[in-house]
Scaffold this motif. Structure first.
Motif, PDB file in Angstrom:
ATOM      1  N   HIS A 334       0.837  -1.220   0.000  1.00  0.00           N
ATOM      2  CA  HIS A 334       0.000   0.000   0.000  1.00  0.00           C
ATOM      3  C   HIS A 334       0.859   1.252   0.000  1.00  0.00           C
ATOM      4  CE1 HIS A 334       0.849   0.791   4.279  1.00  0.00           C
ATOM      5  NE2 HIS A 334       0.890  -0.528   4.369  1.00  0.00           N
ATOM      6  N   ASP A 335       2.135   1.080   0.396  1.00  0.00           N
ATOM      7  CA  ASP A 335       3.001   2.241   0.598  1.00  0.00           C
ATOM      8  C   ASP A 335       4.191   2.304  -0.362  1.00  0.00           C
ATOM      9  OD1 ASP A 335       4.075  -0.048   1.625  1.00  0.00           O
ATOM     10  OD2 ASP A 335       4.706   0.818   3.533  1.00  0.00           O
ATOM     11  N   LYS A 336       4.244   1.368  -1.320  1.00  0.00           N
ATOM     12  CA  LYS A 336       5.321   1.413  -2.324  1.00  0.00           C
ATOM     13  C   LYS A 336       4.641   1.273  -3.684  1.00  0.00           C
ATOM     14  CE  LYS A 336       8.584  -1.206   0.524  1.00  0.00           C
ATOM     15  NZ  LYS A 336       9.145  -2.555   0.638  1.00  0.00           N
ATOM     16  N   PRO A 337       4.424   2.376  -4.370  1.00  0.00           N
ATOM     17  CA  PRO A 337       3.596   2.378  -5.585  1.00  0.00           C
ATOM     18  C   PRO A 337       4.022   1.388  -6.671  1.00  0.00           C
ATOM     19  CG  PRO A 337       4.210   4.617  -4.947  1.00  0.00           C
ATOM     20  CD  PRO A 337       4.941   3.707  -4.024  1.00  0.00           C
ATOM     21  N   GLU A 338       5.321   1.063  -6.737  1.00  0.00           N
ATOM     22  CA  GLU A 338       5.777   0.153  -7.798  1.00  0.00           C
ATOM     23  C   GLU A 338       5.754  -1.308  -7.368  1.00  0.00           C
ATOM     24  OE1 GLU A 338       6.550   1.581 -10.722  1.00  0.00           O
ATOM     25  OE2 GLU A 338       6.096   3.488  -9.729  1.00  0.00           O
ATOM     26  N   HIS A 339       5.550  -1.551  -6.068  1.00  0.00           N
ATOM     27  CA  HIS A 339       5.680  -2.918  -5.543  1.00  0.00           C
ATOM     28  C   HIS A 339       4.311  -3.591  -5.508  1.00  0.00           C
ATOM     29  CE1 HIS A 339       8.002  -6.063  -3.684  1.00  0.00           C
ATOM     30  NE2 HIS A 339       7.366  -6.010  -2.537  1.00  0.00           N
ATOM     31  N   PHE A 340       3.898  -4.137  -6.657  1.00  0.00           N
ATOM     32  CA  PHE A 340       2.633  -4.884  -6.707  1.00  0.00           C
ATOM     33  C   PHE A 340       2.757  -5.986  -7.744  1.00  0.00           C
ATOM     34  CE2 PHE A 340       2.204  -1.403  -9.720  1.00  0.00           C
ATOM     35  CZ  PHE A 340       1.691  -2.023 -10.849  1.00  0.00           C
ATOM     36  N   PHE A 341       1.977  -7.069  -7.510  1.00  0.00           N
ATOM     37  CA  PHE A 341       2.079  -8.260  -8.363  1.00  0.00           C
ATOM     38  C   PHE A 341       0.720  -8.749  -8.852  1.00  0.00           C
ATOM     39  CE2 PHE A 341       6.592  -9.003  -7.826  1.00  0.00           C
ATOM     40  CZ  PHE A 341       6.886  -8.267  -6.691  1.00  0.00           C
ATOM     41  N   ALA A 342      -0.341  -8.032  -8.476  1.00  0.00           N
ATOM     42  CA  ALA A 342      -1.675  -8.275  -9.050  1.00  0.00           C
ATOM     43  C   ALA A 342      -2.207  -6.892  -9.428  1.00  0.00           C
ATOM     44  CB  ALA A 342      -2.592  -8.945  -8.032  1.00  0.00           C
ATOM     45  N   PRO A 343      -3.025  -6.804 -10.477  1.00  0.00           N
ATOM     46  CA  PRO A 343      -3.535  -5.484 -10.858  1.00  0.00           C
ATOM     47  C   PRO A 343      -4.627  -5.000  -9.902  1.00  0.00           C
ATOM     48  CG  PRO A 343      -4.475  -7.177 -12.254  1.00  0.00           C
ATOM     49  CD  PRO A 343      -3.531  -7.877 -11.333  1.00  0.00           C
ATOM     50  N   TRP A 344      -4.913  -3.753  -9.957  1.00  0.00           N
ATOM     51  CA  TRP A 344      -6.059  -3.194  -9.226  1.00  0.00           C
ATOM     52  C   TRP A 344      -6.972  -2.553 -10.248  1.00  0.00           C
ATOM     53  CZ3 TRP A 344      -1.245  -1.183  -9.573  1.00  0.00           C
ATOM     54  CH2 TRP A 344      -1.132   0.084 -10.145  1.00  0.00           C
ATOM     55  N   LYS A 345      -8.191  -2.201  -9.816  1.00  0.00           N
ATOM     56  CA  LYS A 345      -9.187  -1.643 -10.737  1.00  0.00           C
ATOM     57  C   LYS A 345      -8.627  -0.391 -11.436  1.00  0.00           C
ATOM     58  CE  LYS A 345     -14.182  -1.096 -10.732  1.00  0.00           C
ATOM     59  NZ  LYS A 345     -14.595  -2.417 -11.161  1.00  0.00           N
TER      60      LYS A 345
END
Ligand code: BMA
Length: 367
Positions: A334-345
């Motif tokens: 939630h606090d690292k904008p580039e750190h994600f591995f599934a998309p969001w809406k």
């Protein structure tokens, strides 16, 4: 498409081969979860999982967990369904901390586990414990004496048994018998954690895993844990098995495998991801058959998902022919904008993820 199903699956529905030893009728929460997972594999299905899915997502987090009903999920926002598997990390539980290493309150984790299980979902735990010798974190590899120090005869053995494993056992006990998959001492062939390949001997590693198993299943009599052995990828079958604790201690063979962008661009990194994954899953399939174990892709992902068709174009083709019980993609911080591995809406990879969620052999959890 035909899957390379292990031969022993014919009998797996009635009898469960598990880490408690001989085949026996399904009776404990752990046996029931093993049975459920085998049933999905038998039907050629792969469960989809997402780390920390109910605690936070891209640019949001649960604020007041005691009041929150935990209905938000990036995965659900995109697909209308929860992930079938949700992963949580126990790093910090050993210290008696209130929240884990990513600042997720253990009270929230416990509530999310019970909530997800009540919805019909399955839970898996990883553990990034601190370094007991240096006081550093799980990635502190400054000493190769850490594992030795916590095993029998080591100066920190008492602390490990009486505090660390006790706290871990207390947490598992608080789950009211909910069956869970636990994969301690993961990514153990690489050398980025203090229990890694160059940080302890094969014997020491096996003893570490077995000591953890023995404490939880025998001293604490926890019968709700499915044990997963999950090395990092890009390794040979010999390396994979060199630290295998033994059939008695393991129910599931996992592997953690990520795509990393290469200079050749996305196409090249996608091809490399798939080739390497298929190479590992091929030998894991043989091992799973020979040792009567489940297999899974315990962690996977492409950070920030720059490939708009990663799910149906790269991940799915790489796993669809293998009897993997589940694939779990890593967290959406939630606090690292580039750190994600599934998309969001709204993210441009979302339509492809939605298409992936609708494939007949990929299983999500309907709300
Ligand atoms: C890593 C990263 C870290 C995190 C750790 C444990 O892969 O996501 O930011 O602290 O996992 O969840």
């Amino acid at each position: 498409m035909y899957k390379l199903l292990p031969m022993f699956l014919m009998t797996a529905a009635a009898l469960v081969s598990c880490s408690t030893g001989d085949k026996k009728p399904v009776d404990t929460p752990k046996d029931r979860l093993v049975h459920t997972l085998f049933s999905h594999v038998e039907q050629g299905e792969i469960l989809y999982g997402h780390q920390d899915d109910l605690s936070y997502g891209h640019a949001w987090k649960v604020e007041d967990w005691e009041k929150d009903d935990l209905t938000r999920s990036d995965v659900k926002d995109v697909t209308g369904k929860y992930p079938a598997i949700v992963g949580f990390d126990l790093g910090g539980i050993e210290m008696g901390d209130k929240a884990n290493l990513d600042s997720v309150d253990f009270g929230l984790i416990r509530k999310a586990v019970l909530t997800h299980a009540k919805r019909g979902g399955i839970v898996t735990f990883s553990w990034h414990p601190r370094n007991p010798l240096t006081g550093g974190d799980a990635w502190d590899v400054s000493s190769n004496q850490v594992v030795k120090s916590i095993l029998e005869g080591g100066e920190l053995h008492g602390l490990f048994m009486d505090k660390w494993l006790r706290n871990l056992g207390d947490f598992f006990e608080s789950l009211e018998g909910t069956p869970v998959i636990f994969r301690p001492w993961h990514e153990n062939v690489g050398s980025w954690f203090w229990w890694g390949g160059e940080l302890c001997t094969e014997q020491q590693y096996k003893e570490l895993y077995r000591t953890t198993w023995t404490y939880l299943t025998q001293a604490r009599k926890l019968d709700n844990i499915v044990w997963c052995y999950s090395p990092n990828s890009n390794i040979s079958v010999e390396a994979y098995m060199s630290r295998y604790p033994g059939d008695e201690f393991v129910d599931m063979l996992g592997i953690d495998h990520y795509e990393y962008m290469s200079v050749g661009g996305l196409e090249e990194s996608g091809v490399r991801f798939a080739e390497e994954l298929k190479r590992c899953l091929t030998y894991m399939n043989v091992l799973a058959t020979d040792h009567h174990k489940l297999m899974c892709l315990s962690e996977a992902g492409l950070e920030s998902l720059p490939d708009p068709a990663w799910w149906t174009g790269v991940l799915y083709p790489a796993i669809q022919d293998f009897p993997v019980a589940y694939v779990l993609t890593w967290r959406n911080a939630h606090d690292k904008p580039e750190h994600f591995f599934a998309p969001w809406k709204g993210f441009d990879n979302a339509p492809d993820f939605e298409a992936f969620s609708q494939l007949s052999d990929i299983v999500f959890l309907k709300p």
